[in-house]
Motif scaffolding. Structure first.
Motif, PDB file in Angstrom:
ATOM      1  N   GLY A  75       0.880  -1.220   0.084  1.00  0.00           N
ATOM      2  CA  GLY A  75       0.431   0.111   0.458  1.00  0.00           C
ATOM      3  C   GLY A  75       0.906   1.536   0.200  1.00  0.00           C
ATOM      4  O   GLY A  75       0.522   2.153  -0.596  1.00  0.00           O
ATOM      5  N   ILE A  76       1.897   1.423   0.720  1.00  0.00           N
ATOM      6  CA  ILE A  76       2.557   2.219   1.263  1.00  0.00           C
ATOM      7  C   ILE A  76       2.863   3.092  -0.932  1.00  0.00           C
ATOM      8  O   ILE A  76       3.636   3.501  -0.965  1.00  0.00           O
ATOM      9  CB  ILE A  76       3.755   2.602   1.664  1.00  0.00           C
ATOM     10  CG1 ILE A  76       3.141   2.140   3.367  1.00  0.00           C
ATOM     11  CG2 ILE A  76       5.019   2.991   2.061  1.00  0.00           C
ATOM     12  CD1 ILE A  76       2.766   3.358   3.967  1.00  0.00           C
ATOM     13  N   PHE A  83      -0.550  14.584  -6.462  1.00  0.00           N
ATOM     14  CA  PHE A  83      -1.760  13.825  -5.913  1.00  0.00           C
ATOM     15  C   PHE A  83      -1.313  14.063  -3.860  1.00  0.00           C
ATOM     16  O   PHE A  83       0.344  14.456  -4.055  1.00  0.00           O
ATOM     17  CB  PHE A  83      -0.429  12.518  -6.076  1.00  0.00           C
ATOM     18  CG  PHE A  83      -1.371  11.172  -5.704  1.00  0.00           C
ATOM     19  CD1 PHE A  83      -2.039  10.951  -5.569  1.00  0.00           C
ATOM     20  CD2 PHE A  83      -0.633  11.451  -4.064  1.00  0.00           C
ATOM     21  CE1 PHE A  83      -2.921   9.697  -5.265  1.00  0.00           C
ATOM     22  CE2 PHE A  83      -1.174  10.210  -3.364  1.00  0.00           C
ATOM     23  CZ  PHE A  83      -2.571   9.622  -3.726  1.00  0.00           C
ATOM     24  N   CYS A  84      -2.179  14.548  -3.273  1.00  0.00           N
ATOM     25  CA  CYS A  84      -1.992  14.371  -1.955  1.00  0.00           C
ATOM     26  C   CYS A  84      -2.930  13.795  -1.393  1.00  0.00           C
ATOM     27  O   CYS A  84      -3.682  13.598  -1.695  1.00  0.00           O
ATOM     28  CB  CYS A  84      -1.982  16.232  -1.642  1.00  0.00           C
ATOM     29  SG  CYS A  84      -3.484  16.791  -1.595  1.00  0.00           S
ATOM     30  N   GLN A  88       0.804   8.172  11.794  1.00  0.00           N
ATOM     31  CA  GLN A  88       2.231   7.812  12.271  1.00  0.00           C
ATOM     32  C   GLN A  88       2.844   6.511  11.531  1.00  0.00           C
ATOM     33  O   GLN A  88       3.938   6.918  11.152  1.00  0.00           O
ATOM     34  CB  GLN A  88       1.865   6.931  13.217  1.00  0.00           C
ATOM     35  CG  GLN A  88       2.781   6.364  14.427  1.00  0.00           C
ATOM     36  CD  GLN A  88       2.429   5.796  15.489  1.00  0.00           C
ATOM     37  OE1 GLN A  88       1.492   5.110  16.210  1.00  0.00           O
ATOM     38  NE2 GLN A  88       3.270   5.105  15.942  1.00  0.00           N
ATOM     39  N   LEU A  89       2.013   5.349  10.569  1.00  0.00           N
ATOM     40  CA  LEU A  89       2.287   4.455   9.259  1.00  0.00           C
ATOM     41  C   LEU A  89       3.412   6.010   8.437  1.00  0.00           C
ATOM     42  O   LEU A  89       4.081   5.308   8.436  1.00  0.00           O
ATOM     43  CB  LEU A  89       1.609   4.004   9.079  1.00  0.00           C
ATOM     44  CG  LEU A  89       1.998   2.478   7.826  1.00  0.00           C
ATOM     45  CD1 LEU A  89       3.066   2.144   7.966  1.00  0.00           C
ATOM     46  CD2 LEU A  89       1.223   2.097   6.909  1.00  0.00           C
ATOM     47  N   LEU A  94       6.983   9.343   4.161  1.00  0.00           N
ATOM     48  CA  LEU A  94       5.810   9.252   2.676  1.00  0.00           C
ATOM     49  C   LEU A  94       5.646  10.977   4.188  1.00  0.00           C
ATOM     50  O   LEU A  94       5.351  11.888   2.786  1.00  0.00           O
ATOM     51  CB  LEU A  94       4.689   8.641   3.253  1.00  0.00           C
ATOM     52  CG  LEU A  94       5.001   7.601   2.402  1.00  0.00           C
ATOM     53  CD1 LEU A  94       3.322   6.830   1.899  1.00  0.00           C
ATOM     54  CD2 LEU A  94       5.622   8.221   0.954  1.00  0.00           C
ATOM     55  N   ASP A  95       5.844  11.451   4.748  1.00  0.00           N
ATOM     56  CA  ASP A  95       5.209  12.489   4.974  1.00  0.00           C
ATOM     57  C   ASP A  95       6.214  13.569   4.304  1.00  0.00           C
ATOM     58  O   ASP A  95       6.446  14.413   4.321  1.00  0.00           O
ATOM     59  CB  ASP A  95       5.344  13.279   6.634  1.00  0.00           C
ATOM     60  CG  ASP A  95       6.447  12.533   7.480  1.00  0.00           C
ATOM     61  OD1 ASP A  95       7.597  11.464   6.980  1.00  0.00           O
ATOM     62  OD2 ASP A  95       6.523  12.966   8.620  1.00  0.00           O
TER      63      ASP A  95
END
Length: 126
Positions: free
Chosen positions: A70-71, A88-89, A99-100, A106-107
């Motif tokens: 998924g990531i 894309f956001c 948190q994941l 990814l942040d």
């Protein structure tokens, strides 16, 4: 476009506030190795569509599970949008999903917004 297979529901909606804004892609359920391909195809379809407006907002408010596939699918969606000149956001991830996404870095790549409305406003203002 509405899909419900397995444990992930994907639906695309015009952005609040009228035409010309981003498409809101709502995800509900589990984004994993069984469902990631469907999200990838949904993003590709939107990027080919004239309805994509100013980009895609992935509404994660109803996503309750995400694995490494998924990531990867989210990263690929971001990369594909960038390659086509679109945005894309991510919007409204639950605390656990946020948190994941932070733990995986990814942040540092994606912009996260606390709500769909905030994401739509940000993409509309460019």
């Amino acid at each position: 476009m509405n899909e419900t297979e397995g444990t992930l529901a994907i639906s695309a909606h015009p952005s609040p506030g009228g035409p010309g804004g981003p498409v809101v892609l709502r995800l509900a359920g589990e984004l994993d190795h069984h469902t990631g391909g469907r999200l990838g195809r949904a993003v590709e379809d939107l990027l080919r569509s004239p309805d994509a407006g100013t980009g895609i907002v992935a509404d994660l408010s109803r996503l309750h599970y995400c694995d490494s596939t998924g990531i990867t699918t989210i990263i690929t969606a971001y990369d594909r949008a960038q390659a086509t000149g679109s945005s894309f956001c991510v919007a409204a991830p639950s605390p656990a999903i946020a948190q994941l996404l932070r733990m995986t870095g990814l942040d540092q790549i994606l912009t996260f917004h606390p709500s769909v409305e905030d994401a739509v406003d940000a993409l509309r203002s460019g």
